[in-house]
Design an enzyme around this catalytic site. Structure first.
Site, short mmCIF file in Angstrom:
data_model
loop_
_atom_site.label_atom_id
_atom_site.label_comp_id
_atom_site.label_asym_id
_atom_site.label_seq_id
_atom_site.Cartn_x
_atom_site.Cartn_y
_atom_site.Cartn_z
N ARG A 81 9.47 -4.61 2.04
CA ARG A 81 8.65 -3.96 1.00
C ARG A 81 9.35 -2.72 0.46
NH1 ARG A 81 3.08 -3.03 3.79
NH2 ARG A 81 2.58 -1.96 1.85
N GLN A 136 -4.22 5.28 -2.28
CA GLN A 136 -4.13 4.50 -1.05
C GLN A 136 -2.73 3.92 -0.91
OE1 GLN A 136 -7.86 1.88 -0.52
NE2 GLN A 136 -7.84 2.35 -2.71
N VAL A 194 1.33 3.41 -0.68
CA VAL A 194 2.39 4.03 0.15
C VAL A 194 3.69 4.14 -0.63
CG1 VAL A 194 1.33 3.35 2.34
CG2 VAL A 194 2.90 1.76 1.20
N ASP A 195 3.60 3.82 -1.97
CA ASP A 195 4.81 3.98 -2.79
C ASP A 195 4.78 5.38 -3.42
OD1 ASP A 195 3.03 1.94 -5.11
OD2 ASP A 195 3.44 4.07 -5.41
N HIS A 205 -2.70 7.04 2.89
CA HIS A 205 -2.15 6.09 3.86
C HIS A 205 -0.67 6.28 4.12
CE1 HIS A 205 -5.67 3.30 2.49
NE2 HIS A 205 -6.06 4.20 3.36
N CYS A 253 7.89 12.21 19.35
CA CYS A 253 8.38 12.98 20.53
C CYS A 253 8.67 14.45 20.24
CB CYS A 253 9.62 12.30 21.10
SG CYS A 253 11.01 12.24 19.93
N THR A 299 -8.28 -0.95 -7.18
CA THR A 299 -8.56 -1.10 -5.75
C THR A 299 -9.71 -2.08 -5.54
OG1 THR A 299 -9.09 0.02 -3.67
CG2 THR A 299 -10.10 0.93 -5.66
N PRO A 351 -9.05 -5.63 -13.37
CA PRO A 351 -9.34 -6.91 -14.05
C PRO A 351 -10.45 -7.70 -13.34
CG PRO A 351 -7.10 -6.90 -13.13
CD PRO A 351 -7.71 -5.59 -12.83
N ALA A 363 -4.60 -2.04 -15.63
CA ALA A 363 -4.49 -0.57 -15.79
C ALA A 363 -3.36 -0.20 -16.74
CB ALA A 363 -4.24 0.06 -14.42
C1 BV8 Z 1 -9.84 4.36 10.07
C2 BV8 Z 1 -0.91 1.45 4.70
C3 BV8 Z 1 -10.97 5.35 11.90
C4 BV8 Z 1 -0.19 0.35 5.39
C5 BV8 Z 1 -3.24 0.71 4.52
C6 BV8 Z 1 -13.35 -3.13 12.20
C7 BV8 Z 1 -12.49 -2.85 13.24
C8 BV8 Z 1 -11.60 -1.79 13.17
C9 BV8 Z 1 -11.52 -1.00 12.02
C10 BV8 Z 1 -12.38 -1.29 11.00
C11 BV8 Z 1 -13.30 -2.34 11.07
N1 BV8 Z 1 -13.99 -2.36 9.90
C12 BV8 Z 1 -13.56 -1.37 9.11
C13 BV8 Z 1 -12.59 -0.70 9.75
C14 BV8 Z 1 -11.84 0.43 9.23
C15 BV8 Z 1 -10.53 -0.05 8.60
C16 BV8 Z 1 -10.82 -0.94 7.41
O1 BV8 Z 1 -11.26 -0.46 6.37
N2 BV8 Z 1 -10.59 -2.26 7.55
C17 BV8 Z 1 -10.86 -3.17 6.46
C18 BV8 Z 1 -9.77 -4.23 6.38
C19 BV8 Z 1 -12.22 -3.81 6.72
N3 BV8 Z 1 -9.86 1.15 8.18
C20 BV8 Z 1 -9.00 1.74 9.00
O2 BV8 Z 1 -8.65 1.28 10.07
C21 BV8 Z 1 -8.50 3.11 8.54
N4 BV8 Z 1 -8.63 4.04 9.61
O3 BV8 Z 1 -10.87 3.93 9.62
O4 BV8 Z 1 -9.77 5.25 11.13
C22 BV8 Z 1 -10.97 4.21 12.88
C23 BV8 Z 1 -10.00 4.21 13.89
C24 BV8 Z 1 -10.03 3.15 14.81
C25 BV8 Z 1 -10.97 2.10 14.72
C26 BV8 Z 1 -11.91 2.12 13.66
C27 BV8 Z 1 -11.90 3.17 12.74
C28 BV8 Z 1 -7.04 3.03 8.14
C29 BV8 Z 1 -6.91 2.19 6.89
C30 BV8 Z 1 -5.48 2.31 6.33
C31 BV8 Z 1 -4.80 0.96 6.39
N5 BV8 Z 1 -3.48 1.08 5.74
N6 BV8 Z 1 -2.03 0.88 3.96
C32 BV8 Z 1 0.51 -0.56 4.44
O5 BV8 Z 1 0.45 -0.36 3.20
O6 BV8 Z 1 1.18 -1.50 4.94
S1 BV8 Z 1 -4.49 0.06 3.61
C33 BV8 Z 1 -3.90 -1.00 2.43
O7 BV8 Z 1 -5.07 -1.44 1.77
C34 BV8 Z 1 -3.03 -0.43 1.33
O8 BV8 Z 1 -2.82 0.96 1.41
C35 BV8 Z 1 -3.87 -0.73 0.08
O9 BV8 Z 1 -3.66 0.18 -0.92
C36 BV8 Z 1 -5.20 -0.58 0.67
C37 BV8 Z 1 -6.42 -0.95 -0.07
O10 BV8 Z 1 -6.20 -2.12 -0.70
P1 BV8 Z 1 -6.13 -2.03 -2.30
O11 BV8 Z 1 -5.27 -0.88 -2.70
O12 BV8 Z 1 -7.49 -2.05 -2.82
O13 BV8 Z 1 -5.31 -3.31 -2.62
P2 BV8 Z 1 -5.88 -4.79 -2.70
O14 BV8 Z 1 -4.70 -5.69 -2.69
O15 BV8 Z 1 -6.97 -4.98 -1.71
O16 BV8 Z 1 -6.60 -4.83 -4.13
C38 BV8 Z 1 -5.82 -4.68 -5.31
C39 BV8 Z 1 -6.81 -4.48 -6.44
O17 BV8 Z 1 -6.08 -4.26 -7.63
C40 BV8 Z 1 -7.71 -5.69 -6.67
O18 BV8 Z 1 -9.04 -5.25 -6.87
C41 BV8 Z 1 -7.16 -6.28 -7.98
O19 BV8 Z 1 -8.19 -6.86 -8.77
C42 BV8 Z 1 -6.64 -5.04 -8.66
N7 BV8 Z 1 -5.57 -5.28 -9.63
C43 BV8 Z 1 -4.61 -6.24 -9.60
N8 BV8 Z 1 -3.79 -6.07 -10.68
C44 BV8 Z 1 -4.25 -4.98 -11.36
C45 BV8 Z 1 -5.37 -4.47 -10.69
N9 BV8 Z 1 -6.03 -3.38 -11.12
C46 BV8 Z 1 -5.59 -2.79 -12.25
N10 BV8 Z 1 -4.52 -3.22 -12.95
C47 BV8 Z 1 -3.82 -4.30 -12.54
N11 BV8 Z 1 -2.76 -4.72 -13.25
#
Ligand code: BV8
Length: 257
Positions: free
Chosen positions: A74, A105, A107-108, A123, A135, A199, A225, A242
Protein backbone atom coordinates in the site's frame (compact mmCIF):
# COMPACT_ATOMS: atom_id res chain seq x y z
CA UNK A 1 -26.73 24.74 -13.68
CA UNK A 2 -25.19 21.29 -13.07
CA UNK A 3 -27.34 18.41 -11.88
CA UNK A 4 -25.98 19.09 -8.42
CA UNK A 5 -26.80 22.82 -8.79
CA UNK A 6 -29.56 23.24 -6.26
CA UNK A 7 -27.96 21.13 -3.53
CA UNK A 8 -24.53 22.65 -4.16
CA UNK A 9 -26.08 26.11 -3.82
CA UNK A 10 -27.71 25.05 -0.55
CA UNK A 11 -24.43 23.64 0.77
CA UNK A 12 -22.54 26.77 -0.31
CA UNK A 13 -25.12 28.96 1.42
CA UNK A 14 -24.64 27.01 4.66
CA UNK A 15 -20.84 27.12 4.37
CA UNK A 16 -20.87 30.85 3.59
CA UNK A 17 -22.37 31.50 7.01
CA UNK A 18 -19.99 29.14 8.85
CA UNK A 19 -17.43 30.39 11.36
CA UNK A 20 -15.84 27.06 12.37
CA UNK A 21 -16.24 24.47 9.63
CA UNK A 22 -14.79 20.97 10.14
CA UNK A 23 -14.25 18.16 7.67
CA UNK A 24 -14.20 14.42 8.36
CA UNK A 25 -12.61 12.46 5.53
CA UNK A 26 -12.37 8.75 4.83
CA UNK A 27 -10.84 6.59 2.15
CA UNK A 28 -13.31 7.88 -0.46
CA UNK A 29 -11.58 11.28 -0.63
CA UNK A 30 -8.42 9.54 -1.92
CA UNK A 31 -10.28 7.18 -4.25
CA UNK A 32 -9.97 9.46 -7.29
CA UNK A 33 -6.24 9.64 -6.70
CA UNK A 34 -6.22 5.92 -7.46
CA UNK A 35 -5.95 4.81 -3.83
CA UNK A 36 -8.25 1.81 -3.30
CA UNK A 37 -10.74 2.54 -0.54
CA UNK A 38 -10.10 0.69 2.68
CA UNK A 39 -12.49 -2.07 1.88
CA UNK A 40 -11.03 -2.38 -1.63
CA UNK A 41 -7.44 -2.22 -0.39
CA UNK A 42 -7.25 -5.99 -0.39
CA UNK A 43 -6.26 -7.18 -3.82
CA UNK A 44 -3.85 -9.79 -5.11
CA UNK A 45 -2.31 -11.84 -2.32
CA UNK A 46 -4.46 -10.15 0.30
CA UNK A 47 -7.80 -10.43 -1.54
CA UNK A 48 -8.71 -13.42 0.60
CA UNK A 49 -8.59 -11.35 3.80
CA UNK A 50 -10.99 -8.96 5.45
CA UNK A 51 -9.23 -5.66 6.42
CA UNK A 52 -10.33 -6.15 9.96
CA UNK A 53 -8.38 -9.45 9.86
CA UNK A 54 -5.13 -7.88 8.70
CA UNK A 55 -5.17 -4.46 10.36
CA UNK A 56 -4.91 -5.81 13.91
CA UNK A 57 -2.08 -6.44 16.42
CA UNK A 58 -3.14 -10.08 16.53
CA UNK A 59 -2.67 -10.47 12.77
CA UNK A 60 0.78 -8.90 13.03
CA UNK A 61 1.69 -11.21 15.89
CA UNK A 62 0.35 -14.23 13.98
CA UNK A 63 1.91 -13.41 10.61
CA UNK A 64 4.18 -10.34 10.76
CA UNK A 65 5.50 -10.81 7.21
CA UNK A 66 2.02 -10.99 5.63
CA UNK A 67 0.88 -7.84 7.42
CA UNK A 68 4.14 -5.95 6.83
CA UNK A 69 4.13 -6.85 3.11
CA UNK A 70 0.49 -5.64 2.77
CA UNK A 71 1.48 -2.25 4.20
CA UNK A 72 4.63 -2.13 2.05
CA UNK A 73 2.41 -2.81 -1.00
CA UNK A 74 0.00 0.00 0.00
CA UNK A 75 2.93 2.36 0.76
CA UNK A 76 4.34 1.68 -2.69
CA UNK A 77 0.90 2.44 -4.23
CA UNK A 78 0.76 5.71 -2.31
CA UNK A 79 4.22 6.65 -3.55
CA UNK A 80 2.83 6.79 -7.09
CA UNK A 81 -0.30 8.90 -6.55
CA UNK A 82 -1.13 12.61 -6.35
CA UNK A 83 -3.75 14.61 -4.49
CA UNK A 84 -6.96 14.80 -6.52
CA UNK A 85 -9.33 17.82 -6.99
CA UNK A 86 -11.11 16.88 -3.75
CA UNK A 87 -7.93 17.32 -1.69
CA UNK A 88 -7.11 20.53 -3.55
CA UNK A 89 -10.62 21.94 -2.98
CA UNK A 90 -10.31 21.29 0.76
CA UNK A 91 -6.95 23.09 0.78
CA UNK A 92 -8.65 26.07 -0.93
CA UNK A 93 -11.41 25.94 1.67
CA UNK A 94 -8.80 26.30 4.42
CA UNK A 95 -7.56 29.47 2.74
CA UNK A 96 -11.08 30.88 3.15
CA UNK A 97 -11.65 29.55 6.67
CA UNK A 98 -8.45 29.73 8.75
CA UNK A 99 -10.20 27.86 11.58
CA UNK A 100 -11.05 24.90 9.28
CA UNK A 101 -9.93 21.54 10.70
CA UNK A 102 -9.61 18.37 8.63
CA UNK A 103 -10.11 15.21 10.67
CA UNK A 104 -8.98 12.30 8.56
CA UNK A 105 -9.23 8.54 8.99
CA UNK A 106 -6.80 8.09 6.14
CA UNK A 107 -3.21 7.02 6.65
CA UNK A 108 -1.98 8.73 3.47
CA UNK A 109 -0.55 12.28 3.38
CA UNK A 110 -2.52 13.52 0.35
CA UNK A 111 -4.20 16.31 2.36
CA UNK A 112 -0.72 17.59 3.28
CA UNK A 113 0.49 17.27 -0.30
CA UNK A 114 -2.55 19.29 -1.46
CA UNK A 115 -1.60 22.13 0.90
CA UNK A 116 -3.95 21.63 3.86
CA UNK A 117 -2.22 22.37 7.16
CA UNK A 118 -4.69 21.85 10.03
CA UNK A 119 -5.04 18.06 9.78
CA UNK A 120 -5.88 15.62 12.57
CA UNK A 121 -4.81 12.05 11.69
CA UNK A 122 -7.01 9.70 13.70
CA UNK A 123 -5.42 6.48 12.43
CA UNK A 124 -1.74 7.35 12.03
CA UNK A 125 0.42 7.54 8.93
CA UNK A 126 1.42 4.58 6.75
CA UNK A 127 4.65 6.36 5.73
CA UNK A 128 5.91 6.17 9.32
CA UNK A 129 7.21 2.99 10.97
CA UNK A 130 7.89 2.24 14.63
CA UNK A 131 9.30 -0.42 16.93
CA UNK A 132 6.50 -2.82 17.86
CA UNK A 133 7.68 -2.59 21.49
CA UNK A 134 8.12 1.22 21.42
CA UNK A 135 11.40 0.40 23.21
CA UNK A 136 12.61 4.03 23.32
CA UNK A 137 9.21 5.53 24.21
CA UNK A 138 5.80 5.82 22.52
CA UNK A 139 6.19 5.96 19.60
CA UNK A 140 9.73 4.74 18.84
CA UNK A 141 9.80 5.84 15.22
CA UNK A 142 12.22 4.01 12.93
CA UNK A 143 13.54 5.56 9.72
CA UNK A 144 13.60 2.62 7.31
CA UNK A 145 16.21 4.36 5.14
CA UNK A 146 18.72 4.08 8.00
CA UNK A 147 18.40 0.28 8.24
CA UNK A 148 20.91 -2.11 6.66
CA UNK A 149 19.79 -2.54 3.00
CA UNK A 150 21.54 -5.92 2.91
CA UNK A 151 19.03 -7.20 5.46
CA UNK A 152 15.95 -7.55 3.28
CA UNK A 153 14.04 -9.70 5.76
CA UNK A 154 10.50 -8.39 6.35
CA UNK A 155 9.40 -7.07 8.73
CA UNK A 156 12.70 -5.31 9.48
CA UNK A 157 14.06 -5.41 13.01
CA UNK A 158 14.27 -2.47 15.43
CA UNK A 159 17.94 -1.31 15.52
CA UNK A 160 17.60 -0.62 19.26
CA UNK A 161 16.04 -3.81 20.59
CA UNK A 162 15.76 -6.28 17.73
CA UNK A 163 11.96 -6.51 17.94
CA UNK A 164 9.94 -6.20 14.72
CA UNK A 165 9.26 -2.83 13.09
CA UNK A 166 5.55 -2.15 12.32
CA UNK A 167 3.60 0.58 10.50
CA UNK A 168 2.75 3.62 12.66
CA UNK A 169 -0.98 3.25 12.08
CA UNK A 170 -3.84 2.54 14.50
CA UNK A 171 -5.05 -1.04 14.06
CA UNK A 172 -8.45 -2.37 15.05
CA UNK A 173 -8.58 -3.09 18.78
CA UNK A 174 -5.95 -0.35 19.35
CA UNK A 175 -6.81 2.93 20.97
CA UNK A 176 -6.36 6.10 18.94
CA UNK A 177 -3.56 8.52 19.92
CA UNK A 178 -4.92 10.57 22.85
CA UNK A 179 -4.02 13.93 21.22
CA UNK A 180 -5.76 12.95 17.98
CA UNK A 181 -9.05 11.93 19.56
CA UNK A 182 -8.96 14.96 21.91
CA UNK A 183 -8.34 17.40 19.04
CA UNK A 184 -10.96 15.70 16.85
CA UNK A 185 -13.55 15.72 19.61
CA UNK A 186 -12.91 19.41 20.30
CA UNK A 187 -13.20 20.23 16.59
CA UNK A 188 -16.46 18.26 16.30
CA UNK A 189 -17.95 20.00 19.35
CA UNK A 190 -16.86 23.45 18.16
CA UNK A 191 -17.80 23.26 14.49
CA UNK A 192 -20.97 24.84 13.12
CA UNK A 193 -20.74 22.94 9.82
CA UNK A 194 -19.20 19.49 9.27
CA UNK A 195 -18.45 18.20 5.79
CA UNK A 196 -18.36 14.38 5.89
CA UNK A 197 -16.50 13.21 2.80
CA UNK A 198 -15.90 9.67 1.54
CA UNK A 199 -16.49 7.54 4.58
CA UNK A 200 -18.75 4.54 5.07
CA UNK A 201 -19.04 5.52 8.73
CA UNK A 202 -18.37 1.92 9.77
CA UNK A 203 -15.36 2.53 12.01
CA UNK A 204 -15.57 4.05 15.47
CA UNK A 205 -14.72 6.27 17.22
CA UNK A 206 -14.32 8.27 13.96
CA UNK A 207 -17.94 7.56 13.00
CA UNK A 208 -19.21 9.13 16.24
CA UNK A 209 -17.78 12.56 15.35
CA UNK A 210 -20.57 13.67 12.95
CA UNK A 211 -23.14 12.68 15.61
CA UNK A 212 -21.22 14.72 18.20
CA UNK A 213 -21.10 17.70 15.84
CA UNK A 214 -24.85 17.40 15.19
CA UNK A 215 -25.56 17.22 18.92
CA UNK A 216 -23.68 20.51 19.28
CA UNK A 217 -25.84 22.16 16.63
CA UNK A 218 -23.70 21.71 13.53
CA UNK A 219 -25.15 21.31 10.04
CA UNK A 220 -23.95 18.06 8.44
CA UNK A 221 -23.15 18.02 4.72
CA UNK A 222 -22.26 14.57 3.38
CA UNK A 223 -20.40 13.97 0.10
CA UNK A 224 -20.43 10.34 -1.01
CA UNK A 225 -21.67 8.49 -4.11
CA UNK A 226 -23.29 5.93 -1.82
CA UNK A 227 -25.25 5.87 1.42
CA UNK A 228 -23.32 5.56 4.67
CA UNK A 229 -24.16 5.27 8.35
CA UNK A 230 -23.91 9.08 8.46
CA UNK A 231 -26.48 9.69 5.69
CA UNK A 232 -29.49 9.54 8.07
CA UNK A 233 -28.20 12.56 10.02
CA UNK A 234 -26.98 14.54 6.98
CA UNK A 235 -28.85 17.83 6.52
CA UNK A 236 -27.57 18.02 2.94
CA UNK A 237 -26.51 14.89 1.03
CA UNK A 238 -24.47 15.49 -2.10
CA UNK A 239 -24.52 12.16 -3.89
CA UNK A 240 -21.50 11.82 -6.12
CA UNK A 241 -17.70 11.71 -6.20
CA UNK A 242 -15.79 14.15 -3.99
CA UNK A 243 -13.38 15.01 -6.81
CA UNK A 244 -16.33 16.45 -8.75
CA UNK A 245 -18.49 17.89 -5.97
CA UNK A 246 -15.98 19.58 -3.69
CA UNK A 247 -14.47 21.76 -6.47
CA UNK A 248 -18.02 22.76 -7.51
CA UNK A 249 -18.87 23.67 -3.92
CA UNK A 250 -15.73 25.76 -3.50
CA UNK A 251 -16.28 27.37 -6.92
CA UNK A 252 -19.81 28.50 -5.96
CA UNK A 253 -18.43 29.81 -2.67
CA UNK A 254 -15.68 31.75 -4.44
CA UNK A 255 -18.05 33.16 -7.07
CA UNK A 256 -20.25 34.64 -4.36
CA UNK A 257 -17.35 35.52 -2.06
C1 BV8 B 1 -10.93 1.62 19.27
C2 BV8 B 1 -5.59 2.32 9.89
C3 BV8 B 1 -11.04 1.27 21.61
C4 BV8 B 1 -5.09 0.99 9.44
C5 BV8 B 1 -7.97 2.01 10.39
C6 BV8 B 1 -15.87 -5.25 18.18
C7 BV8 B 1 -14.69 -5.76 18.69
C8 BV8 B 1 -13.57 -4.96 18.82
C9 BV8 B 1 -13.59 -3.62 18.42
C10 BV8 B 1 -14.77 -3.13 17.93
C11 BV8 B 1 -15.92 -3.93 17.81
N1 BV8 B 1 -16.90 -3.15 17.29
C12 BV8 B 1 -16.44 -1.92 17.08
C13 BV8 B 1 -15.15 -1.87 17.47
C14 BV8 B 1 -14.27 -0.72 17.40
C15 BV8 B 1 -13.46 -0.77 16.10
C16 BV8 B 1 -14.38 -0.65 14.91
O1 BV8 B 1 -14.93 0.40 14.65
N2 BV8 B 1 -14.56 -1.77 14.17
C17 BV8 B 1 -15.44 -1.75 13.02
C18 BV8 B 1 -14.84 -2.57 11.89
C19 BV8 B 1 -16.79 -2.32 13.46
N3 BV8 B 1 -12.60 0.39 16.17
C20 BV8 B 1 -11.38 0.26 16.69
O2 BV8 B 1 -10.88 -0.80 17.02
C21 BV8 B 1 -10.62 1.57 16.90
N4 BV8 B 1 -10.10 1.60 18.23
O3 BV8 B 1 -12.13 1.65 19.18
O4 BV8 B 1 -10.24 1.62 20.47
C22 BV8 B 1 -11.11 -0.23 21.66
C23 BV8 B 1 -9.94 -0.94 21.93
C24 BV8 B 1 -10.03 -2.34 22.00
C25 BV8 B 1 -11.24 -3.02 21.78
C26 BV8 B 1 -12.40 -2.28 21.47
C27 BV8 B 1 -12.33 -0.88 21.40
C28 BV8 B 1 -9.47 1.68 15.92
C29 BV8 B 1 -10.02 1.84 14.52
C30 BV8 B 1 -8.88 2.20 13.56
C31 BV8 B 1 -8.70 1.09 12.54
N5 BV8 B 1 -7.68 1.53 11.56
N6 BV8 B 1 -7.00 2.43 9.55
C32 BV8 B 1 -5.07 0.87 7.95
O5 BV8 B 1 -5.44 1.82 7.22
O6 BV8 B 1 -4.63 -0.21 7.48
S1 BV8 B 1 -9.58 2.17 9.95
C33 BV8 B 1 -9.77 2.09 8.27
O7 BV8 B 1 -11.17 2.24 8.09
C34 BV8 B 1 -9.15 3.18 7.44
O8 BV8 B 1 -8.48 4.18 8.16
C35 BV8 B 1 -10.38 3.80 6.77
O9 BV8 B 1 -10.20 5.12 6.48
C36 BV8 B 1 -11.33 3.62 7.87
C37 BV8 B 1 -12.78 3.88 7.68
O10 BV8 B 1 -13.16 3.38 6.49
P1 BV8 B 1 -13.56 4.47 5.39
O11 BV8 B 1 -12.54 5.55 5.36
O12 BV8 B 1 -14.94 4.87 5.63
O13 BV8 B 1 -13.36 3.65 4.09
P2 BV8 B 1 -14.37 2.61 3.47
O14 BV8 B 1 -13.61 1.85 2.45
O15 BV8 B 1 -15.10 1.89 4.55
O16 BV8 B 1 -15.47 3.54 2.76
C38 BV8 B 1 -15.10 4.36 1.67
C39 BV8 B 1 -16.26 5.30 1.44
O17 BV8 B 1 -15.91 6.19 0.40
C40 BV8 B 1 -17.53 4.58 1.01
O18 BV8 B 1 -18.63 5.12 1.71
C41 BV8 B 1 -17.65 4.94 -0.49
O19 BV8 B 1 -18.99 5.06 -0.90
C42 BV8 B 1 -16.98 6.28 -0.50
N7 BV8 B 1 -16.40 6.67 -1.80
C43 BV8 B 1 -15.86 5.86 -2.74
N8 BV8 B 1 -15.41 6.63 -3.77
C44 BV8 B 1 -15.66 7.93 -3.44
C45 BV8 B 1 -16.28 7.96 -2.19
N9 BV8 B 1 -16.65 9.10 -1.58
C46 BV8 B 1 -16.42 10.25 -2.25
N10 BV8 B 1 -15.81 10.31 -3.46
C47 BV8 B 1 -15.43 9.18 -4.08
N11 BV8 B 1 -14.83 9.25 -5.28
Amino acid sequence: MTEYGELIQQAAHVLRGARHPAVLTGAGVSQESGVPTFREALDGLWAQYDPEELATPMAFQRNPKLVWDWYAHRRALLGAVQPNPAHLALARLEQRFSSLRIITQNVDDLHEQAGSTHIIHLHGNIARSKCVANCQGNPTLIDLTTLDPADDETPPKCPHCGEFVRPDVVWFHEVLPAHAIQDATAAAQRCDVMLVVGTSGLVSPASTLPHLAKQHGATIIEINPAASTISPIADIKLTGPAGLLLPQLVEVLDVEA
